[in-house]
Design an enzyme around this catalytic site. Structure first.
Site, PDB file in Angstrom:
ATOM      1  N   LYS A  59      37.947  43.102  71.724  1.00  0.00           N
ATOM      2  CA  LYS A  59      38.613  44.199  72.296  1.00  0.00           C
ATOM      3  C   LYS A  59      39.036  45.041  71.300  1.00  0.00           C
ATOM      4  O   LYS A  59      39.213  45.043  70.024  1.00  0.00           O
ATOM      5  CB  LYS A  59      40.102  43.417  72.935  1.00  0.00           C
ATOM      6  N   ASP A  60      39.095  46.657  72.001  1.00  0.00           N
ATOM      7  CA  ASP A  60      39.144  47.592  71.209  1.00  0.00           C
ATOM      8  C   ASP A  60      40.488  47.675  70.232  1.00  0.00           C
ATOM      9  O   ASP A  60      41.589  46.901  70.734  1.00  0.00           O
ATOM     10  CB  ASP A  60      39.315  48.942  71.898  1.00  0.00           C
ATOM     11  N   ARG A  61      40.359  48.160  68.979  1.00  0.00           N
ATOM     12  CA  ARG A  61      41.779  48.345  68.247  1.00  0.00           C
ATOM     13  C   ARG A  61      42.552  49.474  68.640  1.00  0.00           C
ATOM     14  O   ARG A  61      43.668  49.158  68.801  1.00  0.00           O
ATOM     15  CB  ARG A  61      41.397  48.436  66.850  1.00  0.00           C
ATOM     16  N   GLN A  72      30.847  51.537  70.208  1.00  0.00           N
ATOM     17  CA  GLN A  72      31.350  50.272  69.595  1.00  0.00           C
ATOM     18  C   GLN A  72      30.316  49.459  68.868  1.00  0.00           C
ATOM     19  O   GLN A  72      30.690  48.798  68.150  1.00  0.00           O
ATOM     20  CB  GLN A  72      32.433  49.372  70.438  1.00  0.00           C
TER      21      GLN A  72
END
Length: 351
Positions: free
Chosen positions: A84-86, A170
């Site tokens: 998941k995105d930071r 990403q």
């Protein structure tokens, strides 16, 4: 060995027209909210725990290391279904071996942006990819216009037809560094590389070739409709079949989102597509001969990915701070791929 040229993500062709507005993404972590959907319930018994975790400004691998430390286990025993995105608030599942001497004190992780909300016994370690999808709430701030003309029509079109299933930025790293490193790997100049790191670079090269094939089909206008020789993927599955000659039933199934045209995830062996589809995929592959040969040499098999991404429960609401978008995507899809079909955003935080 010269680097090949490639199409950057921000230059990939859109399917549904120009962006309707411009705005700012991820001005704050809570502007990008993601909730993981496993598609199954905890077993209620077993030698592992499923942890329902809320993370703020924390990436998945970093959180896994913190959970391992507090639990007193090796990080290799911690499982999770997806990265998941930071720069977001994310709710996702982790698994750890079930502690034999009581529950760890998860509260010490709160200051690090990690909150364990639930813990359930489970029989197995959570595996990568073992999720149904993700639900998103994304706030785009600083819009450049009060009224977004054509928004309702664009939402309806996306709901009915889906969007191109591009890999997002990403996957490629800052300034496409993963592609540069993949090329060095193929050229034999990367040196000794940990297997996990080389796997990221190999995935980036495959993903770029896929994006280039999809870009050609978006430009031709046939990214969301089947052609003779297409490999059609069953909705909700990685299974596909070759449609050498289309019939009315197959056309209807594709229009109903029951099957989707696919593109190549390059590897060893022959492309399974045929006819004009195979010709296009071969032509794109010829732009990246070193990458195609390298992916095969590293043992990756030919696989397929849907060209079309269905979007569920899509809605948009004007709020004081901007435009609030809510939607659900299947596993492996990128929310930014949807955003670019609606609005042009600048990132307040680096990827």
């Amino acid at each position: 060995m010269l680097l090949p040229s490639w199409i950057p993500v921000d230059a990939l062709p859109r399917a549904h027209g120009a962006p309707l507005a411009c705005g700012r993404l991820r001005a704050r972590p809570e502007d990008f909210w993601v909730e993981e959907q496993l598609g199954f319930a905890p077993d209620g018994e077993g030698d592992h725990l499923l942890l329902w975790v809320r993370k703020t400004s924390a990436n998945t691998e970093w959180a896994a290391r913190r959970l391992a430390r507090v639990s007193g286990v090796s990080v290799s025993t911690v499982g999770y279904a997806g990265l998941k995105d930071r720069h977001a608030v994310t709710l996702q599942w982790f698994s750890i071996p079930r502690p034999r001497e009581g529950m760890p004190d998860w509260s010490i992780l709160v200051e690090e942006g990690i909150e364990v909300l639930e813990a359930h016994p489970h029989r197995r370690k959570l595996k990568r990819g073992a999720l149904a999808g993700n639900r998103f709430e994304i706030l785009v701030r600083e819009l450049d216009r009060e009224t977004i003309v054509g928004l309702d029509e664009r939402l309806a079109t996306i709901g009915a037809r889906g969007i191109p299933n591009y890999f997002g930025e990403q996957r490629f790293g800052h300034d496409h560094s993963n592609l540069v490193r993949a090329h060095a790997l193929f050229a034999g100049t990367a040196g000794r590389v940990p297997r996990h790191q080389s796997g990221l670079w190999l995935s980036a090269a495959r993903s770029q070739i896929f994006n280039e094939v999809l870009a050609e089909r978006v430009l031709r206008g046939d990214w969301d409709r089947p052609l003779d020789g297409d490999c059609l993927q069953l909705a909700g599955s990685n299974s596909y079949f070759l449609a050498e000659t289309l019939d009315a039933t197959t056309q209807t199934r594709c229009e109903g989102m029951d099957v989707h045209p696919t593109g190549p995830l390059w590897g060893k062996g022959e492309l399974p597509s045929r006819g004009s589809v195979r010709q296009l995929e071969d032509e794109v592959g010829m732009r990246f001969p070193t990458w195609c040969d390298g992916l095969a040499a590293f043992g990756l098999a030919q696989e397929r990915r849907s060209l079309r991404l269905p979007v569920a429960d899509l809605s948009a609401q004007r709020v004081d701070d901007g435009l609030l978008l809510t939607f659900s995507l299947p596993a492996g899809a990128y929310a930014t791929t949807l955003l670019r079909e609606l609005v042009d955003v600048s990132e307040a935080a680096a990827i």
